[in-house]
Scaffold this motif. Structure first.
Motif, PDB file in Angstrom:
ATOM      1  N   GLU A 169       0.884  -1.005   0.172  1.00  0.00           N
ATOM      2  CA  GLU A 169      -0.021  -0.060   0.013  1.00  0.00           C
ATOM      3  C   GLU A 169       0.811   1.263   0.078  1.00  0.00           C
ATOM      4  OE1 GLU A 169      -2.693  -0.757   3.612  1.00  0.00           O
ATOM      5  OE2 GLU A 169      -1.403  -2.500   3.244  1.00  0.00           O
ATOM      6  N   GLU A 171       0.176   4.001   1.248  1.00  0.00           N
ATOM      7  CA  GLU A 171       0.049   4.624   2.524  1.00  0.00           C
ATOM      8  C   GLU A 171       0.946   4.162   3.480  1.00  0.00           C
ATOM      9  OE1 GLU A 171      -3.593   3.023   4.549  1.00  0.00           O
ATOM     10  OE2 GLU A 171      -4.875   4.662   3.506  1.00  0.00           O
ATOM     11  N   LEU A 172       1.435   2.905   3.264  1.00  0.00           N
ATOM     12  CA  LEU A 172       2.763   2.565   4.109  1.00  0.00           C
ATOM     13  C   LEU A 172       4.057   3.658   3.880  1.00  0.00           C
ATOM     14  CD1 LEU A 172       2.823  -1.212   3.901  1.00  0.00           C
ATOM     15  CD2 LEU A 172       2.263   0.193   5.742  1.00  0.00           C
ATOM     16  N   GLU A 174       3.685   6.861   2.627  1.00  0.00           N
ATOM     17  CA  GLU A 174       3.065   8.014   3.149  1.00  0.00           C
ATOM     18  C   GLU A 174       3.205   8.050   4.650  1.00  0.00           C
ATOM     19  OE1 GLU A 174      -0.451   9.130  -0.297  1.00  0.00           O
ATOM     20  OE2 GLU A 174      -0.945   8.342   1.592  1.00  0.00           O
ATOM     21  N   ALA A 175       2.795   6.962   5.390  1.00  0.00           N
ATOM     22  CA  ALA A 175       3.254   6.944   6.757  1.00  0.00           C
ATOM     23  C   ALA A 175       4.514   7.362   7.160  1.00  0.00           C
ATOM     24  CB  ALA A 175       2.727   5.708   7.271  1.00  0.00           C
ATOM     25  N   ALA A 176       5.405   6.578   6.421  1.00  0.00           N
ATOM     26  CA  ALA A 176       7.040   6.843   6.901  1.00  0.00           C
ATOM     27  C   ALA A 176       7.346   8.050   6.523  1.00  0.00           C
ATOM     28  CB  ALA A 176       7.524   5.843   5.784  1.00  0.00           C
ATOM     29  N   ALA A 177       6.844   8.691   5.316  1.00  0.00           N
ATOM     30  CA  ALA A 177       7.227  10.071   5.040  1.00  0.00           C
ATOM     31  C   ALA A 177       6.674  11.175   6.115  1.00  0.00           C
ATOM     32  CB  ALA A 177       6.810  10.411   3.751  1.00  0.00           C
ATOM     33  N   SER A 178       5.443  10.851   6.621  1.00  0.00           N
ATOM     34  CA  SER A 178       4.992  11.666   7.825  1.00  0.00           C
ATOM     35  C   SER A 178       5.646  11.586   8.814  1.00  0.00           C
ATOM     36  CB  SER A 178       3.230  11.614   7.719  1.00  0.00           C
ATOM     37  OG  SER A 178       3.150  10.274   8.495  1.00  0.00           O
ATOM     38  N   LEU A 179       6.237  10.486   9.074  1.00  0.00           N
ATOM     39  CA  LEU A 179       6.939  10.433  10.341  1.00  0.00           C
ATOM     40  C   LEU A 179       8.615  10.848  10.365  1.00  0.00           C
ATOM     41  CD1 LEU A 179       5.746   6.961  10.935  1.00  0.00           C
ATOM     42  CD2 LEU A 179       5.435   8.748  12.728  1.00  0.00           C
ATOM     43  N   ALA A 181      10.790   9.928   7.689  1.00  0.00           N
ATOM     44  CA  ALA A 181      11.782   9.315   6.851  1.00  0.00           C
ATOM     45  C   ALA A 181      11.939   9.741   5.518  1.00  0.00           C
ATOM     46  CB  ALA A 181      11.243   7.859   6.847  1.00  0.00           C
TER      47      ALA A 181
ATOM     48  N   LEU B  51       0.543  15.301   1.752  1.00  0.00           N
ATOM     49  CA  LEU B  51       0.360  14.003   0.999  1.00  0.00           C
ATOM     50  C   LEU B  51      -0.142  14.481  -0.533  1.00  0.00           C
ATOM     51  CD1 LEU B  51      -0.657  11.945   3.714  1.00  0.00           C
ATOM     52  CD2 LEU B  51       1.536  12.045   2.918  1.00  0.00           C
ATOM     53  N   VAL B  71       6.104  16.712   2.840  1.00  0.00           N
ATOM     54  CA  VAL B  71       5.326  16.289   4.311  1.00  0.00           C
ATOM     55  C   VAL B  71       6.177  15.705   5.480  1.00  0.00           C
ATOM     56  CG1 VAL B  71       5.434  13.845   3.099  1.00  0.00           C
ATOM     57  CG2 VAL B  71       3.809  14.232   4.839  1.00  0.00           C
ATOM     58  N   PHE B  80      -3.886   6.963   9.580  1.00  0.00           N
ATOM     59  CA  PHE B  80      -4.659   6.326   8.261  1.00  0.00           C
ATOM     60  C   PHE B  80      -5.836   5.645   8.517  1.00  0.00           C
ATOM     61  CE2 PHE B  80      -0.491   7.450   6.838  1.00  0.00           C
ATOM     62  CZ  PHE B  80      -0.646   7.852   5.795  1.00  0.00           C
ATOM     63  N   ALA B  84      -2.153   1.674   8.235  1.00  0.00           N
ATOM     64  CA  ALA B  84      -0.808   1.795   7.618  1.00  0.00           C
ATOM     65  C   ALA B  84       0.396   1.272   8.824  1.00  0.00           C
ATOM     66  CB  ALA B  84      -0.566   2.936   7.024  1.00  0.00           C
ATOM     67  N   PHE B  86       3.707  -0.798   9.997  1.00  0.00           N
ATOM     68  CA  PHE B  86       4.373  -1.613   9.143  1.00  0.00           C
ATOM     69  C   PHE B  86       4.537  -2.849   9.621  1.00  0.00           C
ATOM     70  CE2 PHE B  86       6.579   2.855   9.707  1.00  0.00           C
ATOM     71  CZ  PHE B  86       6.127   3.141   8.541  1.00  0.00           C
ATOM     72  N   PHE B  97       9.765   4.219  15.008  1.00  0.00           N
ATOM     73  CA  PHE B  97      10.308   4.359  13.602  1.00  0.00           C
ATOM     74  C   PHE B  97      10.489   5.742  13.466  1.00  0.00           C
ATOM     75  CE2 PHE B  97       9.516   5.406   9.253  1.00  0.00           C
ATOM     76  CZ  PHE B  97      10.341   4.395   8.529  1.00  0.00           C
ATOM     77  N   MET B 101      14.338   7.557  12.587  1.00  0.00           N
ATOM     78  CA  MET B 101      14.777   7.891  11.319  1.00  0.00           C
ATOM     79  C   MET B 101      15.402   9.329  11.349  1.00  0.00           C
ATOM     80  SD  MET B 101      14.045   5.638   9.096  1.00  0.00           S
ATOM     81  CE  MET B 101      14.381   4.359  10.300  1.00  0.00           C
TER      82      MET B 101
END
Lengths: 280, 352
Positions: A169, A171-172, A174-179, A181, B51, B71, B80, B84, B86, B97, B101
């Motif tokens: 997905e 979304e995964l 996007e989730a990483a980017a929003s955190l 990464a 996003l 973002v 989400f 979402a 991991f 996480f 990072m």
């Protein structure tokens, strides 16, 4: 786990017949021929077995066959992943054609592939002619063997990775980017771990195919003793000399090596599965 | 942190997702973006998060234009609908996480990370799940972990996209209350998207009602429920009965019946009028004023009883709620003819 005796009613029953069929089929197709190879080898005494399988010319072929197969599978793991990525993530003109082209190494008779590759990379071929002045020789060297194995191994990686990549997905990411990464971290820590099982499977398949490959390799390899001979060629050579025992002896060594390597890959699979929560 | 969006426009092909949206979110507020599916609420949330990019307009975070900020630099926590999480990481690693990072210079030590993660796990009351994998958790647990993960990076804003949309009714209700409590503890400016009016009205400080890419009304839950600004808001919030009619002096005509109203409307204009189920009275005397209707079904369970009726002329369905005492007094039977008189009518003039 649903065992035969359990009271659970499944929609499609058939544990008995399917296991029976599996065993019979495996025996007929796989186990009996392999047993024959081993039995034939057992006709030899230890000394002649050892002198056959450890003669310098044969040992050189193991190094080339297994080395080139491993290296080719590794190269394909990287570029096959890139290819699969491009096919899954982007749309571009001619995408369908590229997608179809990937299966070509599957479909092409291996001898045809071998002749084509030789024609291209031979010193007087299209590419060979350009590389020759630079001092790079591909045909009739171990590099030629490697290229042939990369060619035939590519579809294995692409076709195992592609469906998994499609299922990831967005979304995964996007989730990483929003955190916080960055792209590299997102790929390395989020996407790649999900692809490991598929990559390992593809690697194992490409490697196994590469070790046993004969048709496409013998033309481009040039079969120079101690330099560019592969193990399957040695087996054929022995057979042509009516040395059946010698041929099976080499085959047994190949079998053992391949088995060990595939076992290691499987162990790696199990290890990553445990570490990443696919099996508890 | 304050959030402001100015004149946002977004199109997907021919479909207008956002049409000139301007909104203000005050620091520490919990706001719901409410509307039917396809109204643009999720798109708006994703643009605020970074996003998605708007075609035109600005997103201003804490007075600074963040429209071109990626973002990962916006410091927004995003939760989400489908969590979402991991899947290949444990709950602990999921929450850690964001901290891991960080660039080396600002990255906390493993010990600090451990403390932070464990305190967040306590906050979401799941500290006993640290070493599980997401697949071993229930939906509600996963969503709480996703929230803890978003909070770990100490976001300036918390954005939640249909956070409880994938959960069953009971868990939803629990998490709703829990989110409200959590917000009171943390006071992070939070925006959540929902299509569930009850959820929005119950949890949010303010509700933004959206329809077809436009904002219909912004207000506190009481404001939007009791004083709907547009016909859309009226019909979207709570069940409602719709009457089509025409004005005549200070009365409106619905069929052959006329009703009082206190709105200033053009004479002879087409109007539509709304009444909530509890604002309609059932009269069994057929000589009285009111719309003639036939009782269809009587649903008596829960705290109030509902009567479903068909309009005798048009067959239109009406819903009226009555107290148990009223129902006993009325002695209604299915098929019985009655008259309906609205005690209150909210009247809107037709646009054309």
């Amino acid at each position: 786990m649903a065992l035969a005796g359990s009271k659970n009613f499944s929609v499609l029953p058939g544990f008995g017949p399917s296991l029976g069929y599996t065993l019979v089929y495996l025996s007929l197709i796989v186990l009996i021929p392999i047993a024959a190879v081993i039995l034939k080898t057992l006709e030899m005494d230890w000394a002649s077995f050892w002198s056959t399988v450890s003669s310098p010319r044969i040992v050189a072929t193991y190094k080339l066959s297994f080395g080139a197969a491993l290296l080719a599978a590794a190269i394909n793991s990287v570029f096959g992943l890139v290819l699969a990525w491009a096919l899954v993530r982007y749309s571009f003109p001619g995408k369908k054609i590229v997608d179809a082209l990937i299966d070509l190494p599957f479909a092409l008779p291996t001898a045809v592939a071998g002749i084509a590759l030789t024609a291209i990379y031979a010193p007087n071929g299209w590419l060979g002619r350009l590389l020759e002045p630079l001092g790079i020789k591909i045909a009739f060297t171990p590099v030629g063997v490697l290229i042939a194995l990369v060619f035939i191994g590519l579809p294995f990686i692409v076709r195992t990775v592609q469906p998994i990549l499609e299922d990831i997905e967005i979304e995964l990411e996007e989730a990483a980017a929003s955190l916080g990464a960055n792209r590299g971290q997102t790929f390395w820590y989020v996407v790649l771990p999900m692809l490991w099982p598929a990559l390992l499977t593809g690697f194992a398949l490409a490697f196994a195919r590469g070790v046993g490959e004969y048709g496409s390799v013998i033309f481009i390899a040039g079969n120079i003793p101690m330099v560019s001979e592969i193990t399957p060629l040695m087996i054929i050579t022995k057979l042509e000399q009516y040395d059946v025992n010698g041929a099976t002896a080499i085959a047994v060594v190949m079998l053992v090596f391949s088995f060990i390597l595939l076992l290691i890959i499987n162990a790696l699979q199990a290890y990553t599965a445990k570490k990443t929560g696919r099996s508890f | 942190m304050s959030i402001e969006v100015k004149k946002l426009n977004k199109k997907f092909g021919d479909f207008t997702a956002l049409d000139d949206i301007s909104l203000d979110f005050k620091p520490g507020e919990l706001v719901a973006l409410l509307g039917p599916s396809g109204c643009g609420k999720t798109t708006l949330l994703r643009i605020i998060a970074g996003l998605e990019q708007s075609d035109s307009g600005n997103v201003i975070l804490e007075g600074e234009d963040a429209s071109d900020t990626h973002v990962r630099e916006r410091q927004v926590g995003f939760v989400f609908q489908h969590y979402a999480l991991f899947k290949h990481m444990t709950v602990f690693d999921n929450i850690a996480f964001g901290l891991r990072m960080r660039p080396k210079k600002t990255r906390p030590t493993e010990k600090q990370i451990h403390e932070k993660v464990m305190s967040l796990l306590k906050l979401v009351q799941l500290d006993w799940l640290a070493n599980r994998f997401p697949a071993q958790l229930s939906g509600g647990q996963r969503q709480r972990i996703a929230l803890a993960r978003a909070l770990a990076v100490e976001p300036r804003v918390l954005l939640l996209d249909e956070p409880f949309g994938a959960l069953d009714a009971k868990v939803r209700k629990e998490l709703r209350r829990w989110l409200r409590k959590l917000h009171e503890e943390l006071h992070v400016t939070s925006i959540f998207v929902t299509h569930d009016q009850e959820e929005a009205l119950e949890v949010a400080d303010r509700v933004v009602l959206m329809n077809q890419g436009r904002v219909e009304q912004v207000g506190t839950p009481e404001e939007v429920y009791n004083r709907p600004a547009t016909p859309f808001v009226y019909s979207f919030l709570g069940s409602v009965n719709l009457f089509n009619g025409r004005t005549e002096q200070n009365r409106i005509l619905i069929g052959e019946n006329s009703f009082q109203h206190e709105h200033s409307l053009d004479a002879g204009a087409d109007v539509f009028a709304f009444a909530r189920p509890h604002e309609i009275k059932i009269v069994t005397d057929m000589n009285a004023d009111g719309l003639a209707a036939k009782v269809d079904r009587i649903l008596s369970f829960g705290s109030s009883n509902r009567v479903e009726l068909d309009d005798l002329k048009t067959g239109q369905l009406y819903e009226v709620s009555v107290t148990t005492e009223e129902l006993a007094a009325l002695q209604l039977k299915p098929g019985q003819q009655v008259r309906l008189t609205p005690a209150h009518l909210e009247v809107f003039q037709s646009a054309d």
